[in-house]
Scaffold this motif. Structure first.
Motif, PDB file in Angstrom:
ATOM      1  N   VAL A   3     149.937  96.745  99.817  1.00  0.00           N
ATOM      2  CA  VAL A   3     150.897  97.089  99.107  1.00  0.00           C
ATOM      3  C   VAL A   3     151.957  97.833 100.079  1.00  0.00           C
ATOM      4  N   ASP A   4     153.391  97.419  99.814  1.00  0.00           N
ATOM      5  CA  ASP A   4     154.333  97.864 100.472  1.00  0.00           C
ATOM      6  C   ASP A   4     155.315  98.811  99.500  1.00  0.00           C
ATOM      7  N   LEU A   5     155.659  99.828  99.854  1.00  0.00           N
ATOM      8  CA  LEU A   5     156.598 100.679  98.840  1.00  0.00           C
ATOM      9  C   LEU A   5     157.832 101.172  99.619  1.00  0.00           C
TER      10      LEU A   5
ATOM     11  N   GLY B 192     150.355  85.835  97.681  1.00  0.00           N
ATOM     12  CA  GLY B 192     151.185  86.454  98.883  1.00  0.00           C
ATOM     13  C   GLY B 192     150.102  87.289  99.735  1.00  0.00           C
ATOM     14  N   HIS B 193     150.418  87.730 100.902  1.00  0.00           N
ATOM     15  CA  HIS B 193     149.550  88.666 101.719  1.00  0.00           C
ATOM     16  C   HIS B 193     149.344  89.927 101.325  1.00  0.00           C
ATOM     17  N   ASP B 194     150.691  90.295 100.749  1.00  0.00           N
ATOM     18  CA  ASP B 194     150.626  91.601 100.029  1.00  0.00           C
ATOM     19  C   ASP B 194     151.567  91.860  98.969  1.00  0.00           C
ATOM     20  N   VAL B 195     151.932  92.954  98.184  1.00  0.00           N
ATOM     21  CA  VAL B 195     152.744  93.058  97.253  1.00  0.00           C
ATOM     22  C   VAL B 195     153.754  93.927  97.552  1.00  0.00           C
ATOM     23  N   ASP B 196     155.036  93.719  97.338  1.00  0.00           N
ATOM     24  CA  ASP B 196     156.277  94.633  97.706  1.00  0.00           C
ATOM     25  C   ASP B 196     156.947  95.203  96.664  1.00  0.00           C
ATOM     26  N   PHE B 197     157.067  96.504  96.641  1.00  0.00           N
ATOM     27  CA  PHE B 197     157.968  97.101  95.677  1.00  0.00           C
ATOM     28  C   PHE B 197     158.961  97.970  96.217  1.00  0.00           C
TER      29      PHE B 197
HETATM   30 MN    MN Z   1     155.311  93.426 102.823  1.00  0.00          MN
END
Ligand code: MN
Ligand code: CTP
Ligand code: MN
Ligand code: MN
Length: 371
Positions: free
Chosen positions: A294-296, A203-208
């Motif tokens: 990282v996106d939260l 992925g280009h980031d990790v989303d939670f």
């Molecule tokens: Mn994202």
């Protein structure tokens, strides 16, 4: 190995939310070409053809077979004259003249490069291009350009965050976020969403999504997590946006409106020792850490299912879910809620299955949403 015999094409829906699309793409030579064309039109702010190529690519991604001759696409939705002529060219010569022209175009190359920086969108990239800037060193050497905090971080960590995030790295970050949540509240939870929930390997980031069962505490939960990450010395960048959620508002008519929940866009320092099998980068390994995006997001718990469905993606899957809801059901769907315009009422949901059921759709598993 993909079967070559076409399945009965009449069964393919024009809506991605009525198709099952895994990460296995049997038509990559075509979909890669369509993606370049879509992006070219996106850079030129021409929405029609951009969307048309994205829809065409999405239909081809859902096929369990590879297109070997154009006749096999008969009856497939969303493939217009232009898409078909590009496919014809690729089938005959292995390449598309139009796509190659775009790929060698200076403007396309420059906008592609500039938008690859975290915090730089098409508008800013265009502005820089029009000022004659062509490279990162041009930008960084230009005294009149003011980079905002996000763009500064984007340049500082460019090497790390433009490198793919592996599943092992996503898992390690999951542990970090989970530990932070649990230290704040024993009944809180963090759930992996985005591309990794769809089964992607990179992925280009990790989303939670982070939640607490206590409605009204979600903003505090997120700021407490950020504080914990800072205390641990792993917070490299943080853009926190407080909630502007208003539960009386109808779901958005726009396909891609940002949601209003408390959220943050982060860059975290991930230490090698936390990742099974090491980091996904040679350079990072010798340094002992790498930077990761990282996106939260932290919705109130009664909106959890809508947020999970909205943040799991893919973008094309989300667009078509909303389009389907509006055009086929007279309903409005977004990351906050589902509203029935005929009954004039909100439809509640505690699971994604509930939402599919309200929409009269067969349930599509997360790993089948790679539209
Ligand atoms: Mn994202
Ligand atoms: N999303 C959203 N609101 C935001 C940010 C993201 O609804 N403010 C949704 C997007 O529509 C997408 C999903 O969250 O469906 C994940 O977004 P993103 O991380 O950009 O893409 P991924 O599908 O996870 O792919 P990648 O591996 O490139 O991260
Ligand atoms: Mn993601
Ligand atoms: Mn992405």
């Amino acid at each position: 190995d993909a079967a070559t015999a076409p399945a009965p094409v009449a069964a393919v829906s024009q809506y991605a939310c009525q198709r099952r699309t895994t990460t296995e793409n049997n038509n990559k030579i075509f979909t890669d070409a369509f993606e370049v064309l879509a992006e070219f039109y996106e850079f030129n702010e021409v929405e029609g053809p951009c969307l048309a190529f994205r829809r065409a690519a999405s239909v081809l991604k859902s096929l369990a077979w590879s297109v070997r001759r154009l006749g096999a696409t008969e009856g497939l939705p969303c493939l217009g004259e232009r898409s078909k002529s590009v496919m014809e060219e690729i089938l005959q010569s292995g390449r598309s003249f139009e796509v190659e022209k775009i790929l060698s175009d200076e403007r396309y190359q420059t906008l592609k490069l500039f938008t690859s920086v975290f915090g730089v969108g098409p508008k800013t990239a265009e502005k820089w291009y029009r000022r004659g800037l062509r490279s990162f060193s041009d930008i960084l050497a230009e005294p009149s350009i003011h980079l905002n905090r996000m763009q500064q971080s984007g340049f500082r960590h460019y090497g790390d965050i433009s490198r793919a995030v592996s599943r092992a790295e996503a898992r390690a970050l999951g542990n970090i976020i989970d530990e932070a949540v649990r230290a704040i509240t024993a009944d809180g939870a963090a759930a992996l969403t985005g591309g990794f929930r769809r089964g992607k390997e990179f992925g280009h980031d990790v989303d939670f999504i982070v939640t607490t069962p206590e409605v009204g505490r979600e903003d505090r939960l997120l700021t407490d997590i950020i504080e914990s990450l800072k205390q641990q010395g792993i917070l490299l960048y943080c853009d926190y946006q407080a909630s502007t959620f208003d539960q009386s508002k109808l779901p958005s008519h726009k396909f891609e409106a940002m949601d209003h929940f408390a959220k943050c866009f982060l860059i975290l320092r991930l230490d090698c020792s936390r990742v099974d099998g090491g980091l996904n980068s040679v350079e990072g390994d010798s340094r002992g850490w790498r930077a990761v995006r990282v996106d939260l997001v932290s919705p109130p718990v009664d909106r959890y299912a809508f947020t999970l469905l909205g943040w799991t993606g893919s973008r094309q899957f989300e667009r078509d879910l909303r389009r389907f809801a509006r055009s086929e059901r007279r309903m409005l769907l977004d990351n906050h809620a589902l509203y029935d315009k005929t009954k004039k009422e909100f439809l509640a949901a505690t699971t994604e299955e509930d939402i599919f059921a309200h929409l009269g759709l067969e349930y599509i598993e997360p790993w089948q949403r790679n539209a």
